[in-house]
Design a protein around this motif. Structure first.
Motif, short mmCIF file in Angstrom:
data_model
loop_
_atom_site.label_atom_id
_atom_site.label_comp_id
_atom_site.label_asym_id
_atom_site.label_seq_id
_atom_site.Cartn_x
_atom_site.Cartn_y
_atom_site.Cartn_z
N ILE A 15 96.84 -25.13 29.20
CA ILE A 15 97.39 -25.21 30.66
C ILE A 15 98.47 -26.37 31.12
O ILE A 15 99.46 -26.67 31.05
N ALA A 16 98.68 -26.88 30.42
CA ALA A 16 99.11 -27.94 29.73
C ALA A 16 101.13 -27.92 28.39
O ALA A 16 101.44 -28.11 28.95
N GLY A 17 100.91 -26.81 27.96
CA GLY A 17 102.03 -26.30 27.41
C GLY A 17 102.11 -25.16 28.43
O GLY A 17 103.75 -25.32 28.50
N GLY A 71 105.87 -26.40 9.72
CA GLY A 71 106.11 -25.13 9.93
C GLY A 71 106.33 -24.18 11.36
O GLY A 71 106.27 -22.76 11.43
N ALA A 72 107.32 -25.40 11.79
CA ALA A 72 107.53 -24.73 12.73
C ALA A 72 109.21 -24.64 13.25
O ALA A 72 109.55 -25.50 13.10
N GLN A 73 108.99 -23.64 14.24
CA GLN A 73 110.69 -23.55 14.56
C GLN A 73 111.02 -23.77 16.30
O GLN A 73 110.29 -23.60 17.12
N THR A 74 112.26 -25.25 16.64
CA THR A 74 111.93 -25.17 17.82
C THR A 74 113.33 -25.48 18.52
O THR A 74 114.70 -25.82 17.02
N VAL A 75 114.07 -25.78 19.41
CA VAL A 75 115.33 -25.58 19.23
C VAL A 75 115.92 -27.05 19.59
O VAL A 75 114.96 -28.09 20.47
N ALA A 101 109.14 -26.19 24.12
CA ALA A 101 109.46 -25.09 24.53
C ALA A 101 110.71 -24.55 24.48
O ALA A 101 111.78 -25.31 25.17
N PRO A 102 111.01 -23.55 24.26
CA PRO A 102 110.77 -22.46 23.23
C PRO A 102 110.34 -23.35 22.03
O PRO A 102 111.21 -23.91 21.14
N CYS A 154 101.30 -20.13 17.76
CA CYS A 154 102.12 -20.67 19.08
C CYS A 154 103.46 -19.95 19.05
O CYS A 154 104.42 -20.41 18.94
N TRP A 155 102.93 -18.11 18.33
CA TRP A 155 104.25 -17.27 18.09
C TRP A 155 104.92 -16.08 19.40
O TRP A 155 104.41 -15.93 20.19
#
Length: 139
Positions: free
Chosen positions: A26-28, A65-69, A83-84, A90-91
């Motif tokens: 929900i928070a996401g 380990g995650a890709q972010t903008v 996000a994204p 969280c793919w």
């Protein structure tokens, strides 16, 4: 000393994990970016507005380990969007498309007077913002 059946302890534990996962989901939904004609409104823990004319680059960076903008501004400030995002648990299958949408929106709305400005950290290291590729990270 009270005795609980093993099943009750497991149910309590699973209930706690389930409630935690629900809160995170929900928070996401409140994280992300809203694209307007003149600004990017970033919805992180605190809301922030970035003028398109002040943005110098938009790129993808890896972290834990995650890709972010990431949005780079003329003053050297960088804003990592929550996000994204794509990574473990969280793919986002539409990550590349969303990244390019943000980048194209910036290019279309940054204004005719926009010029690249070397970022302070890039000047110190001798690196420059690539002129031909607005999606290349300046750092």
């Amino acid at each position: 000393m009270s005795w609980k059946p093993v099943g009750a302890e497991m149910a309590e534990s699973f209930g706690l994990w389930g409630a935690t996962l629900l809160v995170l989901l929900i928070a996401g939904q409140y994280f992300g970016v809203t694209l307007t004609e003149s600004t990017a409104i970033v919805h992180n823990l605190r809301r922030r507005t970035i003028q398109w004319s002040n943005v110098q680059a938009i790129c993808v960076e890896g972290s834990r380990g995650a890709q972010t903008v990431v949005i780079y501004e003329a003053g050297g400030r960088r804003t990592r969007l929550r996000a994204p995002i794509t990574g473990f648990l969280c793919w986002d299958r539409g990550f590349e498309e969303k990244f390019h949408t943000i980048g194209r929106w910036w290019q279309d709305h940054r204004g005719p007077d926009w010029t690249p400005v070397p970022l302070p950290a890039a000047e110190l290291s001798g690196r420059r913002v690539p002129d031909g590729n607005p999606f290349a990270c300046p750092m």
